[in-house]
Design an enzyme around this catalytic site. Structure first.
Site, PDB file in Angstrom:
ATOM      1  N   LYS A 154      39.103  35.117 -42.009  1.00  0.00           N
ATOM      2  CA  LYS A 154      37.673  34.866 -41.762  1.00  0.00           C
ATOM      3  C   LYS A 154      37.334  35.109 -40.300  1.00  0.00           C
ATOM      4  CE  LYS A 154      37.043  31.619 -45.540  1.00  0.00           C
ATOM      5  NZ  LYS A 154      36.986  30.255 -46.001  1.00  0.00           N
ATOM      6  N   ASN A 191      27.239  20.711 -52.018  1.00  0.00           N
ATOM      7  CA  ASN A 191      28.690  20.477 -51.895  1.00  0.00           C
ATOM      8  C   ASN A 191      28.924  19.127 -51.234  1.00  0.00           C
ATOM      9  OD1 ASN A 191      28.869  20.833 -48.910  1.00  0.00           O
ATOM     10  ND2 ASN A 191      28.103  22.853 -49.438  1.00  0.00           N
TER      11      ASN A 191
HETATM   12  O1  PMT Z   1      30.584  17.429 -43.175  1.00  0.00           O
HETATM   13  P1  PMT Z   1      31.884  16.668 -43.367  1.00  0.00           P
HETATM   14  O2  PMT Z   1      31.837  15.759 -44.570  1.00  0.00           O
HETATM   15  O3  PMT Z   1      32.299  15.953 -42.106  1.00  0.00           O
HETATM   16  O4  PMT Z   1      33.039  17.742 -43.696  1.00  0.00           O
HETATM   17  C1  PMT Z   1      33.440  18.645 -42.713  1.00  0.00           C
HETATM   18  C2  PMT Z   1      33.681  20.038 -43.313  1.00  0.00           C
HETATM   19  C3  PMT Z   1      34.854  20.017 -44.274  1.00  0.00           C
HETATM   20  C4  PMT Z   1      32.422  20.541 -44.046  1.00  0.00           C
HETATM   21  C5  PMT Z   1      33.979  20.997 -42.097  1.00  0.00           C
HETATM   22  O5  PMT Z   1      35.112  20.538 -41.427  1.00  0.00           O
HETATM   23  C6  PMT Z   1      34.185  22.426 -42.532  1.00  0.00           C
HETATM   24  O6  PMT Z   1      35.285  22.843 -42.872  1.00  0.00           O
HETATM   25  N1  PMT Z   1      33.090  23.230 -42.540  1.00  0.00           N
HETATM   26  C7  PMT Z   1      33.087  24.616 -43.024  1.00  0.00           C
HETATM   27  C8  PMT Z   1      33.036  24.604 -44.510  1.00  0.00           C
HETATM   28  C9  PMT Z   1      32.914  25.992 -45.071  1.00  0.00           C
HETATM   29  O7  PMT Z   1      31.873  26.307 -45.569  1.00  0.00           O
HETATM   30  O8  PMT Z   1      33.918  26.788 -44.888  1.00  0.00           O
HETATM   31  P2  PMT Z   1      33.977  28.316 -45.462  1.00  0.00           P
HETATM   32  O9  PMT Z   1      35.408  28.619 -45.362  1.00  0.00           O
HETATM   33  O10 PMT Z   1      33.335  28.397 -46.784  1.00  0.00           O
HETATM   34  O11 PMT Z   1      33.110  29.141 -44.449  1.00  0.00           O
HETATM   35  C10 PMT Z   1      33.662  29.698 -43.257  1.00  0.00           C
HETATM   36  C11 PMT Z   1      32.654  29.672 -42.141  1.00  0.00           C
HETATM   37  O12 PMT Z   1      31.547  30.521 -42.472  1.00  0.00           O
HETATM   38  C12 PMT Z   1      32.060  28.294 -41.854  1.00  0.00           C
HETATM   39  O13 PMT Z   1      31.943  28.162 -40.466  1.00  0.00           O
HETATM   40  C13 PMT Z   1      30.687  28.349 -42.525  1.00  0.00           C
HETATM   41  O14 PMT Z   1      29.738  27.553 -41.825  1.00  0.00           O
HETATM   42  C14 PMT Z   1      30.334  29.831 -42.395  1.00  0.00           C
HETATM   43  N2  PMT Z   1      29.449  30.311 -43.469  1.00  0.00           N
HETATM   44  C15 PMT Z   1      29.840  30.278 -44.770  1.00  0.00           C
HETATM   45  C16 PMT Z   1      29.001  30.794 -45.744  1.00  0.00           C
HETATM   46  C17 PMT Z   1      27.746  31.322 -45.377  1.00  0.00           C
HETATM   47  N3  PMT Z   1      26.900  31.791 -46.278  1.00  0.00           N
HETATM   48  N4  PMT Z   1      27.384  31.330 -44.090  1.00  0.00           N
HETATM   49  C18 PMT Z   1      28.211  30.836 -43.122  1.00  0.00           C
HETATM   50  O15 PMT Z   1      27.866  30.850 -41.955  1.00  0.00           O
END
Ligand code: PMT
Length: 407
Positions: free
Chosen positions: A339, A212
């Site tokens: 979440k 991603n």
């Molecule tokens: O890295 P940059 O270019 O600076 O960009 C920053 C960012 C946009 C990546 C960052 O600010 C951000 O939003 N990170 C979380 C992205 C994400 O995966 O969000 P999500 O809504 O899909 O997941 C929610 C949370 O669960 C996140 O904390 C993620 O780390 C966690 N997760 C998700 C999937 C998974 N299998 N395991 C997890 O722990």
């Protein structure tokens, strides 16, 4: 910030010495104790008596003229100072320091001190730009000295250029910020923080993977800031091109499963987990050991769910603080709060990645921090470093055992 701070002001010779007198006065008014050392040439511009009157302290100028026989003055001053400020710093003084030359009281004291040293150069613009001076400043920066760049403008030599000593208030603001950061530094001392950052890569075959847009900048900024606050930081990173922040222990991972393993093995022993990584939710069900050959037809890749690291941490949570990130493109609050609840988090940082200046890859972000007590903190467009600071400011009170209402 400057109250009761012991500042050793080293004044080398140049027209800007008069500003050092104003600086002495303003530092004293802010409650700092200022002791001054002058070079012989500085004394040609302003007399030691001026500095003595403004600082109410003895002024030093001669390594061998010991004012108090029970002490060796330059060693005593070097040890006394909380901070040493060289202002104005001439090309000559910068050159001596960069090359370890100690032939007057200032250069001798500078070699003897272990206090942080700030250098505010002042000289003719061509001198400032001379490769030798620039090289010496680079050398000093690599030794850990900090510079307050001169301003551009009319110089006493008649030129217009870069070389004017910064104004006293400007210099003071650097010192205040430095001491403020020093106080912050202690705030996360002895706290173990895991930060995840960057994308994951999910392999299909030896040459292809799913990933991603995450650059890792957001997570690295948090790791860097937490280390500045004195925390013991482990940065568990997906593949990025970023350098490891200072004083941060970095563990490189590739897949969601690698990241899961590295986070889980450290979890029971940590105080805070901040999950800024963009972890893949799906990975190819079959990984081909050989490169898949082009087919005449479409290729359908069957995907399976990865483990949700954060949800697992939420299930196993004891007294750790858990902070998630939510990258959303619509109904940001609703999805982010959902979440936070499902994954048993203390707070979640939501960014609308469809908004300009927010989310992936850039140096800025626009986030709202949602907390489990129902409150929220919307932040404007900020650099990712500033977002990191603001986030730690929200996390730190929770570690002190304060309730959300105290924050
Ligand atoms: O890295 P940059 O270019 O600076 O960009 C920053 C960012 C946009 C990546 C960052 O600010 C951000 O939003 N990170 C979380 C992205 C994400 O995966 O969000 P999500 O809504 O899909 O997941 C929610 C949370 O669960 C996140 O904390 C993620 O780390 C966690 N997760 C998700 C999937 C998974 N299998 N395991 C997890 O722990």
């Amino acid at each position: 910030m400057l109250k009761d701070k012991k500042i050793l002001l080293c004044v080398s010779g140049g027209v800007a010495v008069f500003k050092a007198a104003a600086l002495t006065s303003q530092l004293s008014q802010k409650g700092a104790t200022v002791k001054v050392i002058m070079t012989e040439s500085a004394k040609k511009f302003v007399t030691p008596l001026t500095f003595q009157a403004l600082s109410r302290q003895n002024v030093y100028d001669d390594t061998f003229d010991e004012i108090n026989p029970s002490k060796i003055a330059h060693i005593d001053l070097a040890e006394w100072a909380d901070l040493v400020l060289v202002a104005p710093a001439t090309a000559n003084m910068i050159g001596k320091l960069a090359n370890g030359i100690a032939d007057d009281m200032i250069s001798t004291t500078l070699l003897a001190t272990t206090a942080p040293v700030w250098i505010a150069p002042a000289m003719n613009g061509n001198m400032y730009n001379h490769p030798a001076v620039q090289k010496n400043m680079k050398t000093l920066t690599s030794f850990g000295y900090r510079f307050i760049e001169p301003n551009e403008g009319y110089l006493a030599c008649g030129y217009v250029g870069k070389g004017r000593l910064s104004e006293p208030l400007e210099i003071i603001s650097y010192l205040e910020q430095f001491f403020a950061e020093g106080q912050i530094e202690q705030k996360l001392k002895n706290k173990k923080i895991i930060v995840t950052a960057g994308p994951t890569q999910e392999t299909i075959d030896p040459v292809r993977y799913f990933t991603n847009r995450s650059s890792g900048k957001m997570g690295y900024a948090i790791a860097e800031e937490a280390a500045k606050w004195g925390a013991d930081v482990t940065l568990i990173s997906g593949p990025t091109n970023l350098p490891t922040p200072q004083h941060v222990h970095r563990v490189d991972t590739k897949t969601a499963q690698d990241m899961y393993d590295e986070v889980l093995k450290r979890y029971s022993d940590c105080d805070v987990v901040i999950k800024a990584a963009a972890v893949a939710d799906y990975r190819p069900k079959n990984i081909f050991t050989e490169k898949m050959k082009k087919q005449p037809n479409d290729w359908v890749v069957e995907m399976e769910r990865t483990k949700d690291i954060l949800a697992t941490l939420g299930e196993k949570k004891e007294d750790q603080i858990l902070v998630g990130f939510a990258a959303e493109t619509e109904r940001v609050e609703e999805y982010a709060r959902g979440k936070m609840e499902r994954k048993n988090l203390d707070m979640i940082v939501a960014n609308n990645v469809a908004e300009a200046g927010s989310g992936f890859q850039g140096d800025t972000n626009i986030v709202t921090i949602y907390k489990k007590d129902g409150s929220s903190l919307p932040l404007p467009l900020l650099s990712k470093n500033e977002v990191a600071k603001r986030l730690l400011m929200e996390i730190e009170p929770l570690l002190e055992g304060k309730s959300y209402n105290d924050c």
